[in-house]
Design an enzyme around this catalytic site. Structure first.
Site: not given
Ligand code: CA
Length: 466
Positions: A35, A74, A132
């Site tokens: 981010d 993401c 993730h």
């Molecule tokens: Ca991200």
């Protein structure tokens, strides 16, 4: 014996003695920020957050000014990065929820990963940081090609021991399947682990995927970082700046380890963010780009993007042709000596892995090959709610049922003037290309928790310090 038989034997012996052929292969380090805003690094013009270590890396790198990721948020970006394929081809279009019982919510086992391929070329492989890509044990990094892993398996994590955060952000640090408590500041910890790995693996080619969680929320920073960001008036940006400063410090620890161990000249480094800055959430800055994380405007997926290999690639220069994170896989595979066919990378096939979308960038970055690595780049989110395509300087954006928008990025990087009414033929041509690409994709196989990554706008985040 005939010489044609001697050559393979010689190559085999070289592999056995760990010499010669292995020595020519570069180490590959992929550093991913989380981010990070397009304009929040010194090398892209940031004024209020000093990033001396990233700027030093930029000075020894090619700065890809049209560097993209394959998704504006993401997990899908990471799925594309590790497979070299548009992640919508295999349904990985959303963020997996933290569901350790789910064998669906994660990077499908049908896909071959970059570390799996590099291992066949003798590489040691490691992932450090944010995973993730699924919470079920079958998705664990150690089962997806990484010899070593340490980090947080979910989509985010608290930065300080004892800090506040949801269940997913509180899970223990995972080290090759064993749990341990977070000791110290998360970003610093990851940088130290990466430096240790680099020092320990000198002499053997290695691949390290270093995925920082910074500067993703929560805005949790140490007192020392808060002090260094104290000149920033806006509280939310001040917290975000602390996270960026921590990221820059950790990158400095990693690049110092490369230098001190004498591996800088033998290491190809990629640095980019997994998506654009979520400007309403962290007060990150994507100037001069339009939009933010989650959007298919440039602010969603055009990111700070560096490629460094001192002595092999130009340093401190810009590379302007569009490149994408999907290119890391074929580039790394080619430099590792894993056969790619056809050699120009166009829809290359690697050992049974089909339909590569990335391209081996190396000959383009050296200037050996002229022209653009890609005819077109594509994006899709929400299972088709938003689409975009870039072709040369032109970009077409298609949102839900709205009419298509057409921008000339060379003259209008901020996508402010819709030229679709003036160029209907080009708009139609690009829409057809998008439609043809879309036909090759499948529907998302899992949904993001809470129904999507495009979070609602909310008030300034509160900065936590310790
Ligand atoms: Ca991200």
């Amino acid at each position: 014996m005939k010489s044609s038989l001697l050559l393979p034997l010689f190559a085999f012996l070289c592999v056995l003695c760990g010499h010669s052929s292995a020595a020519a292969k570069p180490n590959i380090l992929v550093i991913v920020a989380d981010d990070l805003g397009y304009a929040d690094v010194g090398f892209n013009g940031c004024k209020d957050i000093p990033t001396p270590n990233l700027d030093a890396l930029a000075k020894q790198s090619l700065r890809c000014t049209s560097g993209y990721v394959s998704h504006p948020f993401c997990s899908p970006t990471r799925a594309g990065l590790l497979t070299g394929r548009y992640q919508q081809r295999f349904g990985h279009e959303n963020n997996p929820a933290w569901l350790p019982e789910s064998t669906v919510a994660g990077l499908p086992l049908s896909q071959t990963t970059l570390p799996q391929v590099l291992k066949t070329a003798g590489y040691a492989t490691a992932a450090i940081g944010k995973w993730h890509l699924g919470a079920h044990p079958q998705f664990h990094p150690n089962r997806r090609g990484f010899d070593d892993y340490v980090g947080m398996l979910g989509g985010g994590h608290i930065y300080l021991p004892g800090a506040k955060g949801g269940a997913e952000y509180q899970i223990p640090i995972d080290r090759n399947g064993a749990k341990e408590e977070l000791a110290g500041y998360l970003t610093e910890f990851l940088g130290r682990e990466a430096a240790g790995y680099i020092n320990q693996h000198k002499g053997k080619p290695w691949f390290l995927y270093l995925a920082f969680n910074a500067p993703h929320t929560p805005l949790q920073i140490t007192d020392a970082l808060a002090k260094r960001a104290a000149h920033i008036a806006d509280e939310t940006r001040r917290g975000y700046a602390g996270l960026v400063l921590g990221l820059d410090d950790a990158v400095g620890v990693v690049t110092k380890a490369l230098k001190d161990s004498g591996q800088t000249e033998n290491t190809l480094v990629f640095f980019f963010s997994d998506n654009g800055g979520p400007i309403s959430v962290t007060h990150s800055d994507n100037t001069p780009l339009r939009g933010a994380k989650g959007a298919v405007y440039e602010g969603g997926m055009r990111v700070p993007f560096l490629v460094s290999w001192p002595g092999k690639l130009a340093a401190g220069k810009d590379y302007a042709q569009p490149v994408i994170s999907l290119d890391v896989f074929p580039t790394a595979a080619a430099l590792a000596g894993v056969p790619l066919a056809p050699s120009d990378g166009e829809r290359a096939r690697v050992r049974g892995t089909s339909n590569f979308d990335g391209v081996n960038l190396f000959p383009f970055l050296t200037g050996e090959k002229k022209g653009a690595p890609h005819d077109r780049l594509f994006w899709r989110t929400g299972g088709g709610a938003a689409h975009a395509v870039r072709q040369g300087d032109w970009k077409l954006v298609k949102l839900k049922d709205n009419p298509a928008e057409l921008y000339n990025l060379a003259s209008d990087i901020g996508e402010s003037k819709n030229l679709a009414p003036e160029k209907p033929d080009l708009a139609t041509q690009l829409q057809s290309a998008l439609a043809a690409w879309d036909k090759e994709l499948v529907a998302p196989i899992f949904e993001s928790p809470g129904g999507g990554a495009q979070k609602k706008k909310r008030g300034p985040a509160k900065v936590e310090k310790k």
